[in-house]
Design a protein around this motif. Structure first.
Motif, PDB file in Angstrom:
ATOM      1  N   VAL A  28      30.104  44.626  22.513  1.00  0.00           N
ATOM      2  CA  VAL A  28      31.387  44.938  23.135  1.00  0.00           C
ATOM      3  C   VAL A  28      31.384  44.555  24.614  1.00  0.00           C
ATOM      4  O   VAL A  28      32.310  43.901  25.115  1.00  0.00           O
ATOM      5  CB  VAL A  28      31.714  46.437  22.965  1.00  0.00           C
ATOM      6  N   LEU A  29      30.344  44.940  25.329  1.00  0.00           N
ATOM      7  CA  LEU A  29      30.303  44.631  26.765  1.00  0.00           C
ATOM      8  C   LEU A  29      30.201  43.132  27.016  1.00  0.00           C
ATOM      9  O   LEU A  29      30.753  42.620  28.004  1.00  0.00           O
ATOM     10  CB  LEU A  29      29.129  45.362  27.433  1.00  0.00           C
ATOM     11  N   HIS A  30      29.490  42.421  26.139  1.00  0.00           N
ATOM     12  CA  HIS A  30      29.393  40.965  26.310  1.00  0.00           C
ATOM     13  C   HIS A  30      30.766  40.313  26.202  1.00  0.00           C
ATOM     14  O   HIS A  30      31.093  39.393  26.964  1.00  0.00           O
ATOM     15  CB  HIS A  30      28.431  40.376  25.281  1.00  0.00           C
ATOM     16  N   ARG A  31      31.584  40.795  25.258  1.00  0.00           N
ATOM     17  CA  ARG A  31      32.947  40.255  25.126  1.00  0.00           C
ATOM     18  C   ARG A  31      33.776  40.577  26.364  1.00  0.00           C
ATOM     19  O   ARG A  31      34.519  39.736  26.857  1.00  0.00           O
ATOM     20  CB  ARG A  31      33.627  40.833  23.883  1.00  0.00           C
ATOM     21  N   LEU A  32      33.658  41.825  26.870  1.00  0.00           N
ATOM     22  CA  LEU A  32      34.426  42.201  28.055  1.00  0.00           C
ATOM     23  C   LEU A  32      33.953  41.472  29.311  1.00  0.00           C
ATOM     24  O   LEU A  32      34.708  41.294  30.263  1.00  0.00           O
ATOM     25  CB  LEU A  32      34.320  43.713  28.292  1.00  0.00           C
ATOM     26  N   ALA A  33      32.689  41.057  29.317  1.00  0.00           N
ATOM     27  CA  ALA A  33      32.120  40.414  30.505  1.00  0.00           C
ATOM     28  C   ALA A  33      32.543  38.969  30.671  1.00  0.00           C
ATOM     29  O   ALA A  33      32.418  38.408  31.765  1.00  0.00           O
ATOM     30  CB  ALA A  33      30.595  40.490  30.444  1.00  0.00           C
ATOM     31  N   ARG A  34      33.030  38.348  29.596  1.00  0.00           N
ATOM     32  CA  ARG A  34      33.376  36.921  29.682  1.00  0.00           C
ATOM     33  C   ARG A  34      34.749  36.748  30.319  1.00  0.00           C
ATOM     34  O   ARG A  34      35.744  37.251  29.798  1.00  0.00           O
ATOM     35  CB  ARG A  34      33.380  36.286  28.291  1.00  0.00           C
ATOM     36  N   PRO A  35      34.873  36.044  31.441  1.00  0.00           N
ATOM     37  CA  PRO A  35      36.194  35.762  32.023  1.00  0.00           C
ATOM     38  C   PRO A  35      36.985  34.808  31.129  1.00  0.00           C
ATOM     39  O   PRO A  35      36.406  33.939  30.472  1.00  0.00           O
ATOM     40  CB  PRO A  35      35.871  35.113  33.364  1.00  0.00           C
ATOM     41  N   ARG A  36      38.290  34.958  31.075  1.00  0.00           N
ATOM     42  CA  ARG A  36      39.127  34.101  30.235  1.00  0.00           C
ATOM     43  C   ARG A  36      40.202  33.446  31.101  1.00  0.00           C
ATOM     44  O   ARG A  36      40.779  34.084  31.976  1.00  0.00           O
ATOM     45  CB  ARG A  36      39.808  34.909  29.123  1.00  0.00           C
ATOM     46  N   SER A  37      40.531  32.187  30.810  1.00  0.00           N
ATOM     47  CA  SER A  37      41.532  31.452  31.585  1.00  0.00           C
ATOM     48  C   SER A  37      42.862  31.495  30.863  1.00  0.00           C
ATOM     49  O   SER A  37      43.373  30.491  30.415  1.00  0.00           O
ATOM     50  CB  SER A  37      41.077  30.000  31.771  1.00  0.00           C
ATOM     51  N   ALA A  78      46.861  33.781  30.688  1.00  0.00           N
ATOM     52  CA  ALA A  78      47.840  34.291  31.636  1.00  0.00           C
ATOM     53  C   ALA A  78      47.494  35.678  32.156  1.00  0.00           C
ATOM     54  O   ALA A  78      47.947  36.081  33.214  1.00  0.00           O
ATOM     55  CB  ALA A  78      49.227  34.333  30.962  1.00  0.00           C
ATOM     56  N   GLY A  79      46.625  36.385  31.375  1.00  0.00           N
ATOM     57  CA  GLY A  79      46.343  37.758  31.785  1.00  0.00           C
ATOM     58  C   GLY A  79      45.106  37.915  32.630  1.00  0.00           C
ATOM     59  O   GLY A  79      44.903  38.955  33.219  1.00  0.00           O
ATOM     60  N   ASP A  80      44.259  36.932  32.687  1.00  0.00           N
ATOM     61  CA  ASP A  80      42.977  37.109  33.387  1.00  0.00           C
ATOM     62  C   ASP A  80      42.722  35.941  34.325  1.00  0.00           C
ATOM     63  O   ASP A  80      43.128  34.826  34.071  1.00  0.00           O
ATOM     64  CB  ASP A  80      41.821  37.193  32.391  1.00  0.00           C
ATOM     65  N   ASP A  81      42.007  36.193  35.374  1.00  0.00           N
ATOM     66  CA  ASP A  81      41.575  35.136  36.272  1.00  0.00           C
ATOM     67  C   ASP A  81      40.243  34.591  35.783  1.00  0.00           C
ATOM     68  O   ASP A  81      39.390  35.335  35.314  1.00  0.00           O
ATOM     69  CB  ASP A  81      41.413  35.662  37.697  1.00  0.00           C
ATOM     70  N   VAL A  82      40.024  33.283  35.947  1.00  0.00           N
ATOM     71  CA  VAL A  82      38.789  32.641  35.512  1.00  0.00           C
ATOM     72  C   VAL A  82      37.595  33.215  36.269  1.00  0.00           C
ATOM     73  O   VAL A  82      36.497  33.329  35.743  1.00  0.00           O
ATOM     74  CB  VAL A  82      38.864  31.123  35.708  1.00  0.00           C
ATOM     75  N   ASP A  83      37.813  33.629  37.520  1.00  0.00           N
ATOM     76  CA  ASP A  83      36.685  34.122  38.302  1.00  0.00           C
ATOM     77  C   ASP A  83      36.324  35.568  37.974  1.00  0.00           C
ATOM     78  O   ASP A  83      35.452  36.156  38.592  1.00  0.00           O
ATOM     79  CB  ASP A  83      36.968  33.992  39.801  1.00  0.00           C
ATOM     80  N   GLY A  84      36.960  36.115  36.968  1.00  0.00           N
ATOM     81  CA  GLY A  84      36.593  37.471  36.548  1.00  0.00           C
ATOM     82  C   GLY A  84      37.404  38.542  37.236  1.00  0.00           C
ATOM     83  O   GLY A  84      37.118  39.720  37.063  1.00  0.00           O
ATOM     84  N   GLY A  85      38.437  38.207  38.026  1.00  0.00           N
ATOM     85  CA  GLY A  85      39.224  39.240  38.675  1.00  0.00           C
ATOM     86  C   GLY A  85      40.283  39.785  37.748  1.00  0.00           C
ATOM     87  O   GLY A  85      40.315  39.542  36.565  1.00  0.00           O
ATOM     88  N   GLY A  86      41.181  40.582  38.300  1.00  0.00           N
ATOM     89  CA  GLY A  86      42.320  41.087  37.574  1.00  0.00           C
ATOM     90  C   GLY A  86      41.924  41.964  36.414  1.00  0.00           C
ATOM     91  O   GLY A  86      41.010  42.767  36.463  1.00  0.00           O
ATOM     92  N   VAL A  87      42.650  41.802  35.280  1.00  0.00           N
ATOM     93  CA  VAL A  87      42.466  42.623  34.092  1.00  0.00           C
ATOM     94  C   VAL A  87      41.053  42.484  33.552  1.00  0.00           C
ATOM     95  O   VAL A  87      40.425  43.444  33.126  1.00  0.00           O
ATOM     96  CB  VAL A  87      43.503  42.254  33.017  1.00  0.00           C
ATOM     97  N   GLY A  88      40.474  41.276  33.543  1.00  0.00           N
ATOM     98  CA  GLY A  88      39.132  41.061  33.002  1.00  0.00           C
ATOM     99  C   GLY A  88      38.099  41.897  33.719  1.00  0.00           C
ATOM    100  O   GLY A  88      37.267  42.549  33.094  1.00  0.00           O
ATOM    101  N   ARG A  89      38.157  41.902  35.024  1.00  0.00           N
ATOM    102  CA  ARG A  89      37.184  42.681  35.765  1.00  0.00           C
ATOM    103  C   ARG A  89      37.379  44.162  35.505  1.00  0.00           C
ATOM    104  O   ARG A  89      36.425  44.911  35.314  1.00  0.00           O
ATOM    105  CB  ARG A  89      37.307  42.393  37.263  1.00  0.00           C
ATOM    106  N   ARG A  90      38.650  44.617  35.509  1.00  0.00           N
ATOM    107  CA  ARG A  90      38.914  46.019  35.257  1.00  0.00           C
ATOM    108  C   ARG A  90      38.446  46.411  33.860  1.00  0.00           C
ATOM    109  O   ARG A  90      37.869  47.482  33.665  1.00  0.00           O
ATOM    110  CB  ARG A  90      40.415  46.316  35.406  1.00  0.00           C
ATOM    111  N   GLY A  91      38.655  45.550  32.881  1.00  0.00           N
ATOM    112  CA  GLY A  91      38.231  45.859  31.512  1.00  0.00           C
ATOM    113  C   GLY A  91      36.723  46.035  31.411  1.00  0.00           C
ATOM    114  O   GLY A  91      36.231  46.965  30.767  1.00  0.00           O
TER     115      GLY A  91
END
Length: 522
Positions: free
Chosen positions: A140-149, A151-164
């Motif tokens: 689960v954490l590995h999936r949450l750790a991957r940044p996605r490019s 509309a909802g996440d920034d590639v650099d891991g910011g925004g929703v991805g980092r919070r998740g």
């Protein structure tokens, strides 16, 4: 369509670390639910490590850390697991598969370690639960750790991805802490303190003779004759003290006996109790070392108990079985030589045994080192031939005469301390000597390689206890070297040559050598 990228180094490292911590927490929680502390994967792996540690390494740990050797191992294991978790996370940056395999491999190690600790099939639930939790949290954490490019996440891991990832990591960490704490609380449902309190004061039918006033020289720097319970040395192989209540304890007498017996703690408590003043020494005690202590043990004569079951022909040793699966073999001839001094002990200092010293019951055979005489947390006494292999014999130590030797003659200087500065004028050199079973007849002290001088001996209590000595003399200012040597009750002089605790070959027979110190007179 979203594309995935590798987790950052920080997220990858935290993923592996948190997964390992969650696995350990869940394993500890389930072991607490089962009331099987030994099934905790963390403790089981530590105990398995101790089992496989070569004797020289154990001796080094005891010399370096003393009675804190187990704490040192736990700290070392914790640091190692943190590093392993970080490495697992970093190995899985490219793909989750290597990480899942590595976490599962750790889980399997835990299962194998628990299986060795005699926790039974039920105990395996703890490492299995740890494995499942560790693998699940890592995925689960590995999936949450991957940044996605997308509309909802920034590639650099910011925004929703980092919070998740932060929310997931915090939730898993809090869960791990709660599970570990829950395991500790649940384990304490085994209320050993209340059980010891319920035993009450132990009043022997045959008390030990009073300790005479001149049995020690604490005013000159020796220990008190009877060691305070809190200061009594403890050496064993357990990372966690086994928790066994008196009301749950039974003692089985099995093996080569005419009639097997099973006795409850209350059965033994109701027998005529005897009290013996006994000095115990560990085979790991260095020259001048601290692993020697004296107390009044209370219990029943061990041989009399065995004779109730009837010792059958062919029996060669008495194998004591601990609640944690540990075993100790005592040669039957040496047990008989100890006679009524050998005890099934249920108390020290007229109180129930402390948990770390074997509550509810243990064996004590004075005159022998503990590795062949002192089974704590006792559940079974088995009369057997030497074909039955106890714990230390299985690890290469000799458990049969003539390899098993009585405790050697030893003496040490307690005062002054090494490198101490003492006032000028008369200086008192004081110390302790022991040769259990033979007693001490003489102690001599040598100052600066001069002539050996006889020391004043304290009053002897019995041949199975230590004996204090002291010598007062006038010394000039400056540095001085003082040494001591003892003679036992049969006239044998303490060996001068210093030998390792474990000599070449399979015979652990204690250290030898004359203790000496250097101090300065002001």
């Amino acid at each position: 369509m979203p594309t995935t990228a590798r987790p950052t180094f920080t997220r990858a490292a935290l993923t592996g670390l948190i997964a390992v911590v969650v696995a350990l927490g869940v394993g500890h929680l389930v072991s607490g639910l089962l009331l099987l502390p030994s099934s905790s994967p963390f403790l089981a792996v530590g105990n398995a490590f101790i089992d496989r540690t070569p004797a020289p390494v154990k001796d080094f740990a005891i010399r370096t850390f003393g009675t804190n050797d187990k704490l040192a191992l736990l700290v070392g294991m914790t640091v190692a697991l943190i590093l392993i978790g970080v490495v697992i996370g970093l190995l899985a940056r490219r793909s989750v598969i290597p990480g899942l395999i590595a976490v599962a491999a750790l889980g399997i190690v835990g299962i194998l370690a628990v299986r060795e600790q005699s926790s039974g099939a039920l105990g395996l639930l703890s490492p299995v639960a740890a494995l499942v939790a560790g693998v699940g949290v890592f995925w689960v954490l590995h999936r949450l750790a991957r940044p996605r490019s997308d509309a909802g996440d920034d590639v650099d891991g910011g925004g929703v991805g980092r919070r998740g990832f932060v929310v997931g990591a915090l939730a898993a960490s809090v869960g791990a802490a709660a599970a570990g704490a829950g395991g500790l609380v649940l384990t304490r449902r085994i209320d050993v303190t209340a059980s010891r309190r319920a035993v009450g004061e132990l009043v022997p039918e045959t008390p030990a003779p009073p300790i005479p006033a001149g049995a020690a020289f604490p005013e000159s720097g020796t220990p008190p004759f009877l060691t305070p319970i809190a200061d009594f040395y403890r050496i064993d192989v357990n990372l966690a003290v086994p928790q066994l209540r008196a009301e749950d304890a039974t003692l089985r007498i099995t093996g080569l006996v005419n009639e097997p017996l099973e006795l409850t703690f209350d059965d033994i408590r109701s027998m005529p109790l005897v009290e013996k003043t006994i000095t115990m020494t560990c085979v790991s005690n260095e020259v001048g070392g601290p692993y020697v202590s004296t107390t009044n043990f209370i219990g029943v004569p061990l041989l009399a108990l065995l004779e109730r079951a009837g010792i059958a022909d062919g029996a060669q040793q008495l194998v004591g079985h601990s609640v944690d699966g540990f075993t100790i073999g005592t040669p039957l001839d040496m047990l008989r030589a100890a006679g009524d001094e050998a005890m099934l002990a249920i108390g020290m200092d007229r109180r129930a045994l402390p948990p770390e010293h074997g509550f509810p019951m243990r064996t004590v055979v004075p005159g022998l080192y503990g590795y062949v005489s002192a089974t704590k947390w006792l559940t079974e006494l088995e009369l057997a031939t030497y074909d039955v292999i106890p714990y230390w014999v299985e690890r290469g130590w000799d458990g049969q005469p003539p390899g098993v030797v009585p405790i050697k003659i030893s003496s040490r200087i307690d005062a002054p301390k090494s490198f101490q500065q003492v006032p000028g004028g008369d200086v008192t050199i004081a110390g302790t000597a022991w040769a259990q079973g033979r007693g001490i007849s003489r102690v001599e002290v040598r100052i600066d390689k001069g002539d050996w001088q006889p020391a004043e001996l304290a009053t002897e209590v019995n041949p199975f206890t230590w004996r204090m000595f002291r010598l007062t003399t006038s010394l000039p200012s400056g540095q001085h070297t003082v040494a001591c040597r003892a003679v036992d009750g049969s006239g044998v002089m303490q060996v001068e040559e210093r030998l390792r605790l474990i000599n070449p070959g399979p015979v652990p027979d204690g250290s030898t050598g004359w203790h000496s110190i250097v101090f300065t007179v002001e």
